[in-house]
Design a protein around this motif. Structure first.
Motif, PDB file in Angstrom:
ATOM      1  N   ASN A   1       0.035   5.094  -3.940  1.00 10.91           N
ATOM      2  CA  ASN A   1       0.592   7.375  -3.158  1.00 10.91           C
ATOM      3  C   ASN A   1      -0.171   8.150  -3.730  1.00 10.91           C
TER       4      ASN A   1
ATOM      5  N   THR B   1       0.985  -1.294   0.050  1.00  9.01           N
ATOM      6  CA  THR B   1       0.322  -0.143  -0.338  1.00  9.01           C
ATOM      7  C   THR B   1       0.960   1.434   0.037  1.00  9.01           C
TER       8      THR B   1
ATOM      9  N   ASN C   1      -3.540  -0.482   6.792  1.00  6.45           N
ATOM     10  CA  ASN C   1      -2.576  -1.513   7.311  1.00  6.45           C
ATOM     11  C   ASN C   1      -2.270  -2.768   7.715  1.00  6.45           C
TER      12      ASN C   1
ATOM     13  N   LYS D   1       2.801   4.567   1.043  1.00  5.64           N
ATOM     14  CA  LYS D   1       3.281   5.867   2.216  1.00  5.64           C
ATOM     15  C   LYS D   1       2.731   6.142   2.984  1.00  5.64           C
ATOM     16  N   ASN D   2       1.877   7.312   2.939  1.00  8.55           N
ATOM     17  CA  ASN D   2       1.241   7.408   4.393  1.00  8.55           C
ATOM     18  C   ASN D   2      -0.674   6.840   3.575  1.00  8.55           C
ATOM     19  N   SER D   3      -1.080   5.975   3.399  1.00  9.20           N
ATOM     20  CA  SER D   3      -2.399   5.080   2.950  1.00  9.20           C
ATOM     21  C   SER D   3      -3.115   4.993   4.528  1.00  9.20           C
ATOM     22  N   PRO D   4      -4.752   4.679   4.968  1.00 10.06           N
ATOM     23  CA  PRO D   4      -4.950   4.689   5.529  1.00 10.06           C
ATOM     24  C   PRO D   4      -4.761   3.068   6.203  1.00 10.06           C
TER      25      PRO D   4
ATOM     26  N   GLY E   1      11.373   4.141   0.980  1.00 11.32           N
ATOM     27  CA  GLY E   1      10.312   4.293   1.407  1.00 11.32           C
ATOM     28  C   GLY E   1       8.979   4.795   0.847  1.00 11.32           C
ATOM     29  N   GLU E   2       9.017   4.168  -0.412  1.00 10.47           N
ATOM     30  CA  GLU E   2       7.645   4.949  -1.366  1.00 10.47           C
ATOM     31  C   GLU E   2       6.271   3.741  -1.311  1.00 10.47           C
ATOM     32  N   CYS E   3       6.768   3.057  -0.403  1.00 11.95           N
ATOM     33  CA  CYS E   3       5.177   2.071  -0.209  1.00 11.95           C
ATOM     34  C   CYS E   3       4.895   1.667   0.791  1.00 11.95           C
ATOM     35  N   ARG E   4       4.971   0.425   1.133  1.00 10.74           N
ATOM     36  CA  ARG E   4       4.452   0.014   2.933  1.00 10.74           C
ATOM     37  C   ARG E   4       4.455  -1.564   2.091  1.00 10.74           C
TER      38      ARG E   4
END
Length: 291
Positions: free
Chosen positions: A147, A87, A94, A89-92, A168-171
Motif C-alpha cells: 500500500n 497487491t 492487476n 488496494k490502489n496499486s497499478p 478492503g486492505e489489499c487485492r
C-alpha cells in the motif's frame, strides 16, 4: 523431555492445537512463529525450538543449501498450498504478468513467500536471477508495503489473507498453488531425539486422522476453526474441501523431496551438487520412513 514445537498460527495448525490442548504442556510446548517458515528455520538454528511444522519448499531448500540445524522427520499436510498473489488496494498492478521487474515483498529470506516467488517467475518465464525482494517480516508489514508502494505484491496463503482482502486492505490478482504437498515436520538432529519425537509424532498422527475424518469435517472442524481464527464459515468449508492430511505423520514420500528439489532447481533457487542430491541426507531415518 518437553519438546519445543514451532508453528504458524493458521487454520492448518488446528490438529496440532487440539493436541496441545489435550497434552497440556506435559510432552511439548508450542512456540508461535508468526513470520512463517523463515522464522521457524531461524529459531531451529538459534536453539529456540526443537521441532518445526513448516512449509515443504523452504525446509527442503534450507537443507539443500547446507543447513545442519534440522532434518525432515514427518509429513503434516499432503495437499498443495494455494498461494495468493496480493497487491495494494490502489496499486497499478492487476495481474501477475504486471509484476515482472518489480520488487516483491517477502517475510524473510528462505521463506515460502520467497521460494514461491521463484516458482511464479518460472511459470511466467521471467529470468529468476533478476528477481528483487524486500523483507517485511509478517503479513501486516507485507500489506503495508504494497500500500505504500515499496513493493508491488507479495504471496501468502489464500484463506489467511482473504479477511484482509474482504476488509478492503489489499487485492488478489492471482494465485500460484505449490507443485508439492505443502507442510512437513522438521527437527534438530540432537535436541529432538527419536525417543521423544516418535511418541510425539504418533500422537499427532491420531489427532490429524481425527481432524481429517468426514464427520469431524462436517461440523466440529468448522466450529473449532471459527472459534480459534474467526474466519467466515463459508471460507472454512471451502478450505476444508481443499486440504488433506496424512494417515501417518511418520512417513514422507521420497518423491515429494525429489519433485520439490527438481522444481526449485529449475527455478534457480537451489543448485544440485555433482552427482545429484542424496534424499537420505534430508531425513532423520531413526524417526521417519521414506515411502
Amino acid at each position: 523431555m518437553v519438546l519445543r514445537v514451532g508453528y504458524v498460527r493458521e487454520h492448518f495448525s488446528s490438529p496440532l492445537l487440539q493436541f496441545a490442548e489435550e497434552d497440556g504442556g506435559k510432552t511439548f510446548t508450542l512456540v508461535e512463529c508468526p513470520s512463517g517458515t523463515g522464522q521457524l528455520i531461524g529459531r531451529l538454528e538459534k536453539d529456540e525450538i526443537d521441532v518445526a511444522i513448516a512449509l515443504t519448499d523452504p525446509l527442503i531448500s534450507g537443507i539443500a543449501k547446507g543447513s545442519k540445524a534440522y532434518k525432515l522427520v514427518g509429513s503434516y499436510v499432503t495437499t498443495p498450498l494455494n498461494w495468493a498473489v496480493i497487491t495494494g488496494k490502489n496499486s497499478p498492478y492487476n495481474s501477475i504478468s504486471d509484476l515482472q521487474g518489480t520488487t516483491i515483498g517477502i517475510s524473510r529470506y528462505g521463506s515460502g513467500s520467497q521460494t514461491m516467488a521463484y516458482v511464479m517467475a518460472l511459470q511466467q518465464g521471467w529470468p529468476t536471477n533478476e528477481l528483487k525482494f524486500q523483507v517485511n517480516n509478517d503479513i501486516r508489514g507485507l500489506i503495508d508495503s504494497v500500500n505504500d508502494g515499496s513493493t508491488s505484491a507479495f504471496m501468502w496463503e489464500w484463506f489467511t489473507t482473504k479477511p484482509f482482502v474482504d476488509a478492503g486492505e489489499c487485492r488478489f490478482i492471482g494465485s500460484v498453488p505449490t507443485p508439492w504437498p505443502s507442510w512437513l515436520i522438521a527437527a534438530h538432529p540432537e535436541r529432538a531425539p527419536a525417543s521423544a519425537l516418535t511418541p510425539f509424532l504418533e500422537a499427532l498422527s491420531g489427532h490429524v486422522r481425527a481432524f481429517d475424518a468426514p464427520e469431524q469435517r462436517a461440523a466440529a472442524d468448522v466450529a473449532f476453526i471459527k472459534d480459534k481464527f474467526g474466519y467466515a464459515e463459508e471460507d472454512i468449508k471451502a478450505w476444508l474441501k481443499t486440504v488433506g492430511y496424512p494417515q501417518s505423520c511418520l512417513e514422507i514420500p521420497k518423491q515429494v523431496i525429489l519433485d520439490t528439489l527438481s522444481v526449485l532447481e529449475k527455478a534457480g533457487f537451489v543448485q544440485s551438487p555433482e552427482g545429484g542430491f542424496d534424499v537420505g541426507e534430508f531425513v532423520n531415518t531413526e524417526v521417519v520412513t521414506l515411502v
